[in-house]
Motif scaffolding. Structure first.
Motif, PDB file in Angstrom:
ATOM      1  N   UNK A  67       0.829  -1.203   0.000  1.00 14.37           N
ATOM      2  CA  UNK A  67       0.000   0.000   0.000  1.00 14.37           C
ATOM      3  C   UNK A  67       0.867   1.257   0.000  1.00 14.37           C
ATOM      4  N   UNK A  68       1.893   1.279   0.827  1.00 15.62           N
ATOM      5  CA  UNK A  68       2.778   2.450   0.892  1.00 15.62           C
ATOM      6  C   UNK A  68       3.587   2.606  -0.402  1.00 15.62           C
ATOM      7  N   UNK A  69       4.044   1.483  -0.960  1.00 14.92           N
ATOM      8  CA  UNK A  69       4.837   1.546  -2.192  1.00 14.92           C
ATOM      9  C   UNK A  69       4.013   2.103  -3.350  1.00 14.92           C
ATOM     10  N   UNK A  70       2.766   1.646  -3.483  1.00 18.49           N
ATOM     11  CA  UNK A  70       1.933   2.139  -4.581  1.00 18.49           C
ATOM     12  C   UNK A  70       1.493   3.580  -4.343  1.00 18.49           C
ATOM     13  N   UNK A  73       4.332   5.530  -5.621  1.00 19.29           N
ATOM     14  CA  UNK A  73       4.317   5.521  -7.080  1.00 19.29           C
ATOM     15  C   UNK A  73       3.274   6.493  -7.634  1.00 19.29           C
ATOM     16  N   UNK A  74       2.159   6.615  -6.933  1.00 19.46           N
ATOM     17  CA  UNK A  74       1.073   7.466  -7.428  1.00 19.46           C
ATOM     18  C   UNK A  74       1.474   8.929  -7.511  1.00 19.46           C
ATOM     19  N   UNK A  75       2.482   9.335  -6.761  1.00 23.52           N
ATOM     20  CA  UNK A  75       2.924  10.730  -6.800  1.00 23.52           C
ATOM     21  C   UNK A  75       3.508  11.108  -8.152  1.00 23.52           C
ATOM     22  N   UNK A 118      -6.828  -3.555  -0.924  1.00 22.83           N
ATOM     23  CA  UNK A 118      -5.842  -3.083   0.055  1.00 22.83           C
ATOM     24  C   UNK A 118      -4.837  -2.075  -0.503  1.00 22.83           C
ATOM     25  N   UNK A 119      -4.876  -1.784  -1.799  1.00 18.47           N
ATOM     26  CA  UNK A 119      -4.021  -0.722  -2.321  1.00 18.47           C
ATOM     27  C   UNK A 119      -4.696  -0.092  -3.535  1.00 18.47           C
ATOM     28  N   UNK A 120      -4.074   0.965  -4.038  1.00 14.21           N
ATOM     29  CA  UNK A 120      -4.624   1.675  -5.185  1.00 14.21           C
ATOM     30  C   UNK A 120      -5.373   2.920  -4.765  1.00 14.21           C
ATOM     31  N   UNK A 121      -5.685   3.746  -5.756  1.00 17.04           N
ATOM     32  CA  UNK A 121      -6.407   4.974  -5.484  1.00 17.04           C
ATOM     33  C   UNK A 121      -6.479   5.849  -6.717  1.00 17.04           C
ATOM     34  N   UNK A 125      -4.361   5.973 -10.601  1.00 17.77           N
ATOM     35  CA  UNK A 125      -5.136   5.651 -11.804  1.00 17.77           C
ATOM     36  C   UNK A 125      -5.279   6.825 -12.769  1.00 17.77           C
ATOM     37  N   UNK A 126      -4.595   7.915 -12.534  1.00 19.03           N
ATOM     38  CA  UNK A 126      -4.808   9.090 -13.386  1.00 19.03           C
ATOM     39  C   UNK A 126      -4.510   8.848 -14.866  1.00 19.03           C
ATOM     40  N   UNK A 127      -3.459   8.097 -15.241  1.00 17.43           N
ATOM     41  CA  UNK A 127      -3.267   7.833 -16.673  1.00 17.43           C
ATOM     42  C   UNK A 127      -4.445   7.090 -17.302  1.00 17.43           C
ATOM     43  N   UNK A 128      -5.144   6.301 -16.485  1.00 12.18           N
ATOM     44  CA  UNK A 128      -6.330   5.579 -16.934  1.00 12.18           C
ATOM     45  C   UNK A 128      -7.560   6.486 -16.929  1.00 12.18           C
ATOM     46  N   UNK A 129      -7.743   7.225 -15.838  1.00  2.00           N
ATOM     47  CA  UNK A 129      -9.014   7.940 -15.661  1.00  2.00           C
ATOM     48  C   UNK A 129      -9.182   9.086 -16.648  1.00  2.00           C
ATOM     49  N   UNK A 130      -8.093   9.786 -17.003  1.00  2.00           N
ATOM     50  CA  UNK A 130      -8.291  10.880 -17.955  1.00  2.00           C
ATOM     51  C   UNK A 130      -8.644  10.343 -19.329  1.00  2.00           C
TER      52      UNK A 130
END
Length: 334
Positions: A67-70, A73-75, A118-121, A125-130
């Motif tokens: 969870x912390x690693x992803x 990565x999301x940053x 338990x992870x993600x957010x 997902x921004x490359x996907x959501x846009x």
């Protein structure tokens, strides 16, 4: 379907090599062999993503490590200029609105991210959501639902219901679409069943990308594709499913949408890879939906990573999936 009804990401004229590559990617269809870029991406994802989960401890500490690693990565997930991101408060949960292209403000797409609960957010997902917003021409509400180990899938379902109720305050049900991938696909199906059970209006359509339909992981592909799935270690997912399903009744739709009554649900698109462990249960629920009288479309792509549309920056077939999602929504009248 004519080019005039296709989503705005489709370019009919390509003048540069980069544009020509985009057009070729968008033209891909299920049934063909995976592209070279998809095969390379699958190997990298296996070496990094799958290994991190497969060789981590089966404890809360192990879940929190991923969870912390992803989250870190999301940053680094950026969006192109012109994409609007707006935060949305949802009580104990939160979310963000993503708007790209020229979305119709009268429509909305509630999307539930994957990550085994338990992870993600939304940021990850921004490359996907846009791209989802641009392709479907609607604002996308990415829900940041509460995660394990501090919370349970039941908490996530409460968050999804709260987000959907917010959309009902702003939009006609016929203007709303819901969707999700992996655990988020499970949550999308559980949401539909909960809406039906509580008498809330149902959305116009649903999109489920490689949904984790059955927490017992009983489908044959959990064994048959255990070695070919580039992202999910079958044993780890099964252990997580047993944890979440503990003390649940067999007919609890949150425990397994596969056991729920699908009658009356809206049109649904199901997408899976032929080499992932969730293939068979995705096939099975699509067939069960058809038998229940639901307009259900199942697409199977060969040799791709689990939820390949989420890896659209690296997998050409992932970019093509947005066209198929948009075309499905048009065919469903959503």
């Amino acid at each position: 379907m004519t080019s005039g009804t296709r989503p705005p990401l489709i370019r009919t004229v390509a003048s540069t090599p980069a544009e020509r590559r985009v057009v070729r990617a968008l033209a891909l269809e299920p049934g063909g062999p995976p592209t070279l870029r998809a095969r390379v991406a699958g190997r990298v994802i296996r070496a990094v993503g799958r290994s991190a989960w497969e060789f981590g401890p089966d404890t809360d500490a192990g879940l929190l490590r991923i969870q912390r690693a992803t989250a870190l990565l999301s940053r680094f997930q950026a969006v192109p200029r012109g994409v609007a991101i707006e935060p949305q408060d949802l009580g104990p949960a939160s979310g963000e609105w993503v708007r790209a292209g020229a979305p119709d403000p009268d429509k909305a797409f509630l999307y539930l991210h994957g990550g085994g609960y338990f992870f993600g957010g939304p940021r990850l997902y921004r490359p996907f959501s846009w791209r989802l917003s641009a392709a479907t021409r609607r604002p996308v509400l990415m829900l940041d639902y509460r995660l394990a180990p501090a919370h349970t899938p039941a908490d996530a379902l409460e968050d999804a219901l709260r987000a959907y109720d917010l959309l009902l305050e702003r939009h006609e049900p016929a203007r709303i679409v819901v969707g999700g991938d992996s655990a988020g696909g499970h949550l999308a199906l559980a949401l539909l069943l909960a809406l039906k059970e509580t008498g809330r209006p149902l959305p116009a359509a649903a999109v489920c990308l490689s949904p984790w339909v059955d927490m017992l992981c009983a489908a044959d592909s959990h064994t048959a594709n255990a070695r070919t799935d580039s992202l999910i270690p079958a044993g780890k997912l099964a252990a997580l499913g047993r944890r979440f399903a503990e003390d649940k009744e067999d007919n609890d739709p949150l425990f397994s949408p596969m056991r729920g009554d699908l009658t009356g649900l809206p049109p649904m698109l199901f997408v899976a890879s032929g080499t992932e462990i969730l293939r068979d249960e995705t096939r099975d629920i699509a067939e069960r939906a058809r038998q229940a009288g639901v307009q259900a479309v199942y697409q199977e792509w060969d040799g791709l990573v689990h939820v390949f549309p989420v890896f659209c920056d690296y997998v050409p077939e992932g970019k093509a999936a947005f066209r198929h999602i948009a075309e499905f929504l048009l065919s469903a009248g959503a």
